[in-house]
Motif scaffolding. Structure first.
Motif, PDB file in Angstrom:
ATOM      1  N   CYS A  84       0.807  -1.225   0.000  1.00 39.83           N
ATOM      2  CA  CYS A  84       0.000   0.000   0.000  1.00 39.83           C
ATOM      3  C   CYS A  84       0.841   1.277   0.000  1.00 39.83           C
ATOM      4  N   ARG A  85       2.138   1.136   0.150  1.00 44.60           N
ATOM      5  CA  ARG A  85       3.004   2.314   0.242  1.00 44.60           C
ATOM      6  C   ARG A  85       2.790   3.226  -0.966  1.00 44.60           C
ATOM      7  N   GLY A  86       2.440   4.459  -0.694  1.00 49.69           N
ATOM      8  CA  GLY A  86       2.239   5.454  -1.744  1.00 49.69           C
ATOM      9  C   GLY A  86       0.835   5.478  -2.319  1.00 49.69           C
ATOM     10  N   MET A  87      -0.009   4.536  -1.925  1.00 47.50           N
ATOM     11  CA  MET A  87      -1.385   4.519  -2.430  1.00 47.50           C
ATOM     12  C   MET A  87      -2.233   5.563  -1.718  1.00 47.50           C
ATOM     13  N   ASP A  88      -3.317   5.926  -2.352  1.00 51.07           N
ATOM     14  CA  ASP A  88      -4.277   6.846  -1.743  1.00 51.07           C
ATOM     15  C   ASP A  88      -4.898   6.180  -0.525  1.00 51.07           C
ATOM     16  N   SER A  89      -4.859   6.835   0.610  1.00 51.52           N
ATOM     17  CA  SER A  89      -5.395   6.249   1.839  1.00 51.52           C
ATOM     18  C   SER A  89      -6.907   6.033   1.774  1.00 51.52           C
ATOM     19  N   ALA A  90      -7.592   6.690   0.842  1.00 48.54           N
ATOM     20  CA  ALA A  90      -9.039   6.506   0.696  1.00 48.54           C
ATOM     21  C   ALA A  90      -9.389   5.064   0.330  1.00 48.54           C
ATOM     22  N   VAL A  91      -8.450   4.316  -0.199  1.00 50.67           N
ATOM     23  CA  VAL A  91      -8.676   2.897  -0.491  1.00 50.67           C
ATOM     24  C   VAL A  91      -8.859   2.128   0.814  1.00 50.67           C
ATOM     25  N   PHE A  92      -8.200   2.542   1.872  1.00 53.38           N
ATOM     26  CA  PHE A  92      -8.154   1.807   3.130  1.00 53.38           C
ATOM     27  C   PHE A  92      -9.045   2.366   4.230  1.00 53.38           C
TER      28      PHE A  92
ATOM     29  N   GLU B  73     -13.686  -2.071   0.977  1.00 54.67           N
ATOM     30  CA  GLU B  73     -12.922  -2.970   1.833  1.00 54.67           C
ATOM     31  C   GLU B  73     -12.361  -4.146   1.043  1.00 54.67           C
ATOM     32  N   ALA B  74     -13.144  -4.687   0.114  1.00 54.94           N
ATOM     33  CA  ALA B  74     -12.662  -5.801  -0.720  1.00 54.94           C
ATOM     34  C   ALA B  74     -11.491  -5.354  -1.586  1.00 54.94           C
ATOM     35  N   SER B  75     -11.544  -4.134  -2.101  1.00 50.63           N
ATOM     36  CA  SER B  75     -10.422  -3.601  -2.894  1.00 50.63           C
ATOM     37  C   SER B  75      -9.170  -3.469  -2.035  1.00 50.63           C
ATOM     38  N   ALA B  76      -9.351  -2.958  -0.834  1.00 51.07           N
ATOM     39  CA  ALA B  76      -8.209  -2.820   0.078  1.00 51.07           C
ATOM     40  C   ALA B  76      -7.652  -4.194   0.448  1.00 51.07           C
TER      41      ALA B  76
ATOM     42  N   THR C  63       0.296   5.396   8.486  1.00 54.52           N
ATOM     43  CA  THR C  63       0.860   4.235   7.814  1.00 54.52           C
ATOM     44  C   THR C  63       0.610   4.273   6.332  1.00 54.52           C
ATOM     45  N   HIS C  64      -0.624   4.401   5.937  1.00 52.16           N
ATOM     46  CA  HIS C  64      -0.956   4.341   4.523  1.00 52.16           C
ATOM     47  C   HIS C  64      -0.687   5.687   3.873  1.00 52.16           C
ATOM     48  N   GLY C  65      -0.114   5.623   2.650  1.00 53.36           N
ATOM     49  CA  GLY C  65       0.089   6.860   1.910  1.00 53.36           C
ATOM     50  C   GLY C  65       1.417   7.334   2.035  1.00 53.36           C
TER      51      GLY C  65
END
Length: 116
Positions: A20-28, A43-46, A114-116
């Motif tokens: 998830c490093r660098g991904m948009d935190s809205a995914v999580f 949630e399934a995408s995350a 953590t995320h992003g």
């Protein structure tokens, strides 16, 4: 060197390998009004990102041990972790070693991102 005094960068190193490093935190993380099927889809995408992540286990241990109340961590949702904490799941990892997992040695990481 005392484990409690190791450099912070080493303490957080597992995150450098996260899928998830660098991904948009809205995914999580859910927006406040997200419910039902929209929430399940996000949630399934995350969880799909987490499924192939090389640090899935330490990420989940981090979230559980720090009572992370929001987002998908290590493939677990908020509800999954709450059930684990309450002991409602047979795969509860309370006995899992937390060595090298941030927060497992008394370091305050409550304000970390953590995320992003």
């Amino acid at each position: 060197m005392n484990n409690h005094l190791r450099p912070l960068l080493t303490h957080w190193q597992w995150q450098a390998e996260a899928a998830c490093r660098g991904m948009d935190s809205a995914v999580f993380y859910s927006p406040p009004d997200e419910r039902g099927e929209d929430r399940r889809r996000r949630e399934a995408s995350a969880q799909a990102v987490c499924a192939a992540c090389p640090v899935r286990s330490p990420c989940e241990r981090f979230a559980v041990s720090n009572r992370e109340a929001h987002g998908v961590w290590g493939g677990t949702t908020e509800r999954d972790r709450l059930e684990q904490v309450r002991g409602n799941r047979s795969d509860w990892r309370a006995e899992a070693p937390t060595s090298g997992v941030p927060g497992s040695n008394g370091v305050d990481i409550s304000h970390a991102t953590t995320h992003g």
